[in-house]
Scaffold this motif. Structure first.
Motif, short mmCIF file in Angstrom:
data_model
loop_
_atom_site.label_atom_id
_atom_site.label_comp_id
_atom_site.label_asym_id
_atom_site.label_seq_id
_atom_site.Cartn_x
_atom_site.Cartn_y
_atom_site.Cartn_z
N GLN A 25 0.83 -1.20 0.00
CA GLN A 25 0.00 0.00 0.00
C GLN A 25 0.87 1.26 0.00
O GLN A 25 0.78 2.12 0.89
N GLU A 26 1.70 1.35 -1.04
CA GLU A 26 2.61 2.48 -1.19
C GLU A 26 2.67 2.91 -2.64
O GLU A 26 2.43 2.12 -3.54
N LEU A 27 3.04 4.17 -2.84
CA LEU A 27 3.35 4.68 -4.17
C LEU A 27 4.86 4.86 -4.23
O LEU A 27 5.45 5.51 -3.37
N ILE A 28 5.47 4.27 -5.23
CA ILE A 28 6.92 4.21 -5.34
C ILE A 28 7.43 5.20 -6.37
O ILE A 28 6.94 5.24 -7.51
N CYS A 29 8.43 5.97 -5.98
CA CYS A 29 9.18 6.81 -6.91
C CYS A 29 10.55 6.16 -7.07
O CYS A 29 11.37 6.20 -6.15
#
Length: 63
Positions: A25-29
């Motif tokens: 449940q993360e947004l990755i850069c």
């Protein structure tokens, strides 16, 4: 994570696109090697809330 929302969100630091990590449940850069949390279906796009990714995590994402 809503696909339309994901399409318009960008990294607040470098403005590159983000990848949704459903398991964590993360947004990755990938460019900044940061993971922004998603809490209660709301992305928390604050640099202070992001965590740094390890080399192993980046490799495991296969992105």
């Amino acid at each position: 994570m809503d696909k339309k929302l994901l399409d318009i969100l960008a990294c607040p630091i470098c403005k590159s696109s983000l990848v949704y990590d459903k398991n964590n449940q993360e947004l990755i850069c990938k460019a900044d090697r940061l993971a922004f949390p998603i809490r209660d279906d709301i992305p928390v796009m604050l640099e202070d809330e992001a965590r740094e990714l390890t080399d192993e995590e980046i490799d495991a994402l296969n992105i």
